[in-house]
Motif scaffolding. Structure first.
Motif, PDB file in Angstrom:
ATOM      1  N   GLY A 203       0.836  -1.209   0.000  1.00 12.73           N
ATOM      2  CA  GLY A 203       0.000   0.000   0.000  1.00 12.73           C
ATOM      3  C   GLY A 203       0.863   1.248   0.000  1.00 12.73           C
ATOM      4  O   GLY A 203       1.902   1.306   0.669  1.00 12.73           O
ATOM      5  N   ILE A 204       0.462   2.249  -0.765  1.00 16.25           N
ATOM      6  CA  ILE A 204       1.161   3.539  -0.807  1.00 16.25           C
ATOM      7  C   ILE A 204       0.252   4.554  -0.118  1.00 16.25           C
ATOM      8  O   ILE A 204      -0.797   4.922  -0.650  1.00 16.25           O
ATOM      9  CB  ILE A 204       1.464   3.981  -2.245  1.00 16.25           C
ATOM     10  CG1 ILE A 204       2.251   2.890  -2.980  1.00 16.25           C
ATOM     11  CG2 ILE A 204       2.235   5.301  -2.256  1.00 16.25           C
ATOM     12  CD1 ILE A 204       2.481   3.195  -4.456  1.00 16.25           C
ATOM     13  N   GLU A 205       0.648   4.971   1.087  1.00 15.22           N
ATOM     14  CA  GLU A 205      -0.194   5.861   1.891  1.00 15.22           C
ATOM     15  C   GLU A 205       0.404   7.268   1.886  1.00 15.22           C
ATOM     16  O   GLU A 205       1.590   7.450   2.165  1.00 15.22           O
ATOM     17  CB  GLU A 205      -0.309   5.346   3.327  1.00 15.22           C
ATOM     18  CG  GLU A 205      -0.973   3.973   3.417  1.00 15.22           C
ATOM     19  CD  GLU A 205      -1.161   3.499   4.847  1.00 15.22           C
ATOM     20  OE1 GLU A 205      -0.714   4.239   5.776  1.00 15.22           O
ATOM     21  OE2 GLU A 205      -1.755   2.435   5.054  1.00 15.22           O
ATOM     22  N   GLY A 206      -0.460   8.259   1.574  1.00 16.07           N
ATOM     23  CA  GLY A 206      -0.027   9.652   1.553  1.00 16.07           C
ATOM     24  C   GLY A 206      -0.480  10.384   2.799  1.00 16.07           C
ATOM     25  O   GLY A 206      -1.633  10.286   3.216  1.00 16.07           O
ATOM     26  N   ALA A 254      -4.177  14.523   6.853  1.00 13.45           N
ATOM     27  CA  ALA A 254      -3.550  14.912   8.118  1.00 13.45           C
ATOM     28  C   ALA A 254      -3.790  13.895   9.235  1.00 13.45           C
ATOM     29  O   ALA A 254      -3.426  14.155  10.389  1.00 13.45           O
ATOM     30  CB  ALA A 254      -4.067  16.284   8.552  1.00 13.45           C
ATOM     31  N   ASN A 255      -4.368  12.754   8.924  1.00 17.42           N
ATOM     32  CA  ASN A 255      -4.611  11.722   9.938  1.00 17.42           C
ATOM     33  C   ASN A 255      -3.295  11.075  10.384  1.00 17.42           C
ATOM     34  O   ASN A 255      -2.302  11.093   9.670  1.00 17.42           O
ATOM     35  CB  ASN A 255      -5.542  10.642   9.373  1.00 17.42           C
ATOM     36  CG  ASN A 255      -6.906  11.194   9.024  1.00 17.42           C
ATOM     37  OD1 ASN A 255      -7.394  12.105   9.681  1.00 17.42           O
ATOM     38  ND2 ASN A 255      -7.517  10.657   7.976  1.00 17.42           N
ATOM     39  N   ARG A 256      -3.313  10.512  11.565  1.00 22.53           N
ATOM     40  CA  ARG A 256      -2.204   9.727  12.121  1.00 22.53           C
ATOM     41  C   ARG A 256      -0.869  10.484  12.083  1.00 22.53           C
ATOM     42  O   ARG A 256       0.121  10.000  11.521  1.00 22.53           O
ATOM     43  CB  ARG A 256      -2.070   8.397  11.386  1.00 22.53           C
ATOM     44  CG  ARG A 256      -3.293   7.500  11.517  1.00 22.53           C
ATOM     45  CD  ARG A 256      -3.081   6.204  10.772  1.00 22.53           C
ATOM     46  NE  ARG A 256      -1.909   5.499  11.286  1.00 22.53           N
ATOM     47  CZ  ARG A 256      -1.383   4.410  10.717  1.00 22.53           C
ATOM     48  NH1 ARG A 256      -1.940   3.899   9.626  1.00 22.53           N
ATOM     49  NH2 ARG A 256      -0.323   3.831  11.241  1.00 22.53           N
ATOM     50  N   PRO A 257      -0.782  11.670  12.672  1.00 25.53           N
ATOM     51  CA  PRO A 257       0.520  12.360  12.720  1.00 25.53           C
ATOM     52  C   PRO A 257       1.502  11.593  13.599  1.00 25.53           C
ATOM     53  O   PRO A 257       1.129  11.037  14.629  1.00 25.53           O
ATOM     54  CB  PRO A 257       0.175  13.722  13.325  1.00 25.53           C
ATOM     55  CG  PRO A 257      -1.068  13.480  14.111  1.00 25.53           C
ATOM     56  CD  PRO A 257      -1.832  12.422  13.367  1.00 25.53           C
ATOM     57  N   VAL A 258       2.761  11.562  13.186  1.00 27.24           N
ATOM     58  CA  VAL A 258       3.787  10.874  13.979  1.00 27.24           C
ATOM     59  C   VAL A 258       4.408  11.810  15.000  1.00 27.24           C
ATOM     60  O   VAL A 258       5.061  11.363  15.949  1.00 27.24           O
ATOM     61  CB  VAL A 258       4.870  10.280  13.058  1.00 27.24           C
ATOM     62  CG1 VAL A 258       4.279   9.174  12.201  1.00 27.24           C
ATOM     63  CG2 VAL A 258       5.506  11.351  12.196  1.00 27.24           C
ATOM     64  N   ALA A 269       7.910  16.083   9.648  1.00 28.13           N
ATOM     65  CA  ALA A 269       7.875  14.634   9.871  1.00 28.13           C
ATOM     66  C   ALA A 269       6.523  14.045   9.481  1.00 28.13           C
ATOM     67  O   ALA A 269       6.447  12.894   9.026  1.00 28.13           O
ATOM     68  CB  ALA A 269       8.186  14.334  11.336  1.00 28.13           C
ATOM     69  N   ASN A 270       5.471  14.812   9.641  1.00 24.48           N
ATOM     70  CA  ASN A 270       4.129  14.303   9.305  1.00 24.48           C
ATOM     71  C   ASN A 270       3.867  14.292   7.798  1.00 24.48           C
ATOM     72  O   ASN A 270       2.998  13.555   7.338  1.00 24.48           O
ATOM     73  CB  ASN A 270       3.073  15.157  10.015  1.00 24.48           C
ATOM     74  CG  ASN A 270       3.118  14.979  11.524  1.00 24.48           C
ATOM     75  OD1 ASN A 270       3.481  13.912  12.013  1.00 24.48           O
ATOM     76  ND2 ASN A 270       2.764  16.023  12.256  1.00 24.48           N
ATOM     77  N   ARG A 271       4.602  15.101   7.053  1.00 21.38           N
ATOM     78  CA  ARG A 271       4.460  15.084   5.589  1.00 21.38           C
ATOM     79  C   ARG A 271       5.314  13.925   5.057  1.00 21.38           C
ATOM     80  O   ARG A 271       6.536  14.038   4.972  1.00 21.38           O
ATOM     81  CB  ARG A 271       4.923  16.416   4.988  1.00 21.38           C
ATOM     82  CG  ARG A 271       4.098  17.609   5.417  1.00 21.38           C
ATOM     83  CD  ARG A 271       4.436  18.841   4.585  1.00 21.38           C
ATOM     84  NE  ARG A 271       5.829  19.244   4.756  1.00 21.38           N
ATOM     85  CZ  ARG A 271       6.248  20.126   5.661  1.00 21.38           C
ATOM     86  NH1 ARG A 271       5.384  20.675   6.514  1.00 21.38           N
ATOM     87  NH2 ARG A 271       7.526  20.449   5.741  1.00 21.38           N
ATOM     88  N   ARG A 272       4.645  12.827   4.684  1.00 18.79           N
ATOM     89  CA  ARG A 272       5.414  11.640   4.335  1.00 18.79           C
ATOM     90  C   ARG A 272       4.613  10.726   3.409  1.00 18.79           C
ATOM     91  O   ARG A 272       3.386  10.848   3.300  1.00 18.79           O
ATOM     92  CB  ARG A 272       5.789  10.857   5.606  1.00 18.79           C
ATOM     93  CG  ARG A 272       4.572  10.293   6.351  1.00 18.79           C
ATOM     94  CD  ARG A 272       4.920   9.865   7.767  1.00 18.79           C
ATOM     95  NE  ARG A 272       3.828   9.116   8.410  1.00 18.79           N
ATOM     96  CZ  ARG A 272       2.777   9.687   8.992  1.00 18.79           C
ATOM     97  NH1 ARG A 272       2.653  11.009   9.005  1.00 18.79           N
ATOM     98  NH2 ARG A 272       1.830   8.930   9.559  1.00 18.79           N
ATOM     99  N   ILE A 273       5.333   9.837   2.764  1.00 19.78           N
ATOM    100  CA  ILE A 273       4.759   8.720   2.022  1.00 19.78           C
ATOM    101  C   ILE A 273       5.198   7.444   2.730  1.00 19.78           C
ATOM    102  O   ILE A 273       6.390   7.257   2.989  1.00 19.78           O
ATOM    103  CB  ILE A 273       5.237   8.695   0.553  1.00 19.78           C
ATOM    104  CG1 ILE A 273       4.719   9.909  -0.209  1.00 19.78           C
ATOM    105  CG2 ILE A 273       4.793   7.402  -0.128  1.00 19.78           C
ATOM    106  CD1 ILE A 273       3.224   9.902  -0.459  1.00 19.78           C
ATOM    107  N   GLU A 274       4.233   6.595   3.046  1.00 23.22           N
ATOM    108  CA  GLU A 274       4.576   5.319   3.679  1.00 23.22           C
ATOM    109  C   GLU A 274       4.262   4.180   2.709  1.00 23.22           C
ATOM    110  O   GLU A 274       3.150   4.090   2.186  1.00 23.22           O
ATOM    111  CB  GLU A 274       3.801   5.129   4.986  1.00 23.22           C
ATOM    112  CG  GLU A 274       4.274   6.043   6.104  1.00 23.22           C
ATOM    113  CD  GLU A 274       3.684   5.653   7.462  1.00 23.22           C
ATOM    114  OE1 GLU A 274       2.946   4.639   7.529  1.00 23.22           O
ATOM    115  OE2 GLU A 274       3.987   6.345   8.455  1.00 23.22           O
TER     116      GLU A 274
END
Length: 282
Positions: A203-206, A254-258, A269-274
Motif C-alpha cells: 500500500g502507498i499511503e499519503g 492529516a490523519n495519524r501524525p507521527v 515529519a508528518n508530511r510523508r509517504i509510507e
C-alpha cells in the motif's frame, strides 16, 4: 339797397356765430384721454390679466411636475439598487453553499476510495488464484531486516512493514510535483522491494501536516495526499517496472501524525509517504 346790405350782414353774423360755437371747448363732443404708460410696459387695469403672468404660471407648473417625476425616478432607482444588492448577496450565498457541497462530495469520494483500497488490501489473503488460496508470507520480519534504504525508517507494524519517506525529499512544497532528486530516493527502494518482496501486496499511503493545502481544508489535504501517492505509484510502476497490481493507494491526509504539528520539524515529519508491505500476496 340798404335793406339788402342789412340782410347780408345778418347772414354773415349768423355764420360767424355758428363757427365760433364749434370752436368752444365746452360744446365739443366726448373727450378722449391717453392711456397711462410706464417703463415696464402698459399698465393692466384691475379687471385685465397679463399674458406674461399666465405663461410664467404654466412654466412653474411644468417645472414642479418635472421635479416630482425626478424624485419618483430617484426613489425607484434606489429601490432597484437595494433589490440588486439583495440578489447579489443571495447569489454569493448559493455559490458558497455549492462550493461547500462540492468539497463534501470530494471528501466523501476520497473516503470511499480509501475504504475500497483498504478492503482490497485486507482481502488479499483470501483471494483465489489458480484454485488455491494465497497464503500470507510469515517471513516479513526476517526479510525486513535485510532492507538497507540509506537511513529511511523501517518499522514493524503488527504483521506489516512500514517504510516512511519524507515528502519533502520527493515533492515541491505543497504540491504533487516530483522534484529531480526524487528518483535518487525511490530507485533504491524499488530495487529492494523487487528483490525482497516481489509478490507482497504494497500500500502507498499519503500523509500531510495539519496546514490546509488550499482554502479547501481537510478535503484539499486528502486531495494532495492522494495525488502524491499516485505520483509515487507512477514512479514505481513506470520507471521501476514493478507490477501495477501489486500496489494500492490510500490518502490519509492529516490523519495519524507521527509528531505534533506545533513545530516546523513536527509538520515536516508528518508530511510523508509510507510504503506498507502486507503479508498477503497478489
Amino acid at each position: 339797397m340798404k335793406g339788402r346790405l342789412l340782410s347780408g350782414l345778418c347772414i354773415a353774423a349768423a355764420v360767424l356765430g355758428i363757427a365760433g360755437c364749434n370752436q368752444n371747448p365746452y360744446l365739443a363732443g366726448p373727450a378722449t384721454y391717453p392711456q397711462p404708460t410706464s417703463s415696464f410696459g402698459p399698465v393692466i387695469s384691475q379687471q385685465g390679466v397679463n399674458p406674461n403672468d399666465s405663461r410664467m404660471a404654466e412654466l412653474n407648473r411644468r417645472v414642479q411636475l418635472l421635479d416630482d417625476n425626478n424624485r419618483q425616478l430617484h426613489t425607484q432607482l434606489a429601490q432597484s439598487e437595494q433589490q440588486a444588492q439583495v440578489y447579489r448577496e443571495e447569489l454569493n450565498l448559493v455559490r458558497k453553499q455549492l462550493a461547500d457541497t462540492n468539497q463534501q462530495l470530494e471528501a466523501a469520494s476520497i473516503a470511499a476510495r480509501e475504504a475500497q483500497n483498504k478492503v482490497r488490501g485486507f482481502q488479499a489473503s483470501t483471494q483465489m488464484r489458480g484454485g488455491a488460496s494465497i497464503q500470507p508470507n510469515t517471513n516479513l520480519s526476517r526479510l525486513a531486516s535485510q532492507l538497507n534504504l540509506g537511513g529511511l525508517p523501517v518499522q514493524q507494524d503488527g504483521d506489516r512493514i512500514r517504510i516512511a519517506i519524507p515528502s519533502d525529499q520527493l515533492f515541491a512544497p505543497g504540491t504533487a510535483q516530483l522534484i529531480q532528486q526524487s528518483a535518487q530516493v525511490l530507485d533504491p527502494v524499488a530495487a529492494q522491494l523487487r528483490s525482497l518482496f516481489p509478490r507482497q501486496r504494497i500500500g502507498i499511503e499519503g500523509y500531510t501536516d495539519n496546514v490546509p493545502a488550499t482554502a479547501g481544508g481537510s478535503a484539499a489535504s486528502h486531495q494532495l495526499a492522494s495525488a502524491q501517492a499516485s505520483a509515487v505509484l507512477d514512479m514505481l510502476t513506470r520507471r521501476a517496472g514493478m507490477p501495477l497490481g501489486q500496489f494500492f493507494i490510500v490518502a490519509q491526509g492529516a490523519n495519524r501524525p507521527v509528531q505534533p504539528n506545533a513545530s516546523a520539524a513536527g509538520r515536516a515529519a508528518n508530511r510523508r509517504i509510507e510504503l506498507v508491505i502486507y503479508p498477503e500476496t497478489f
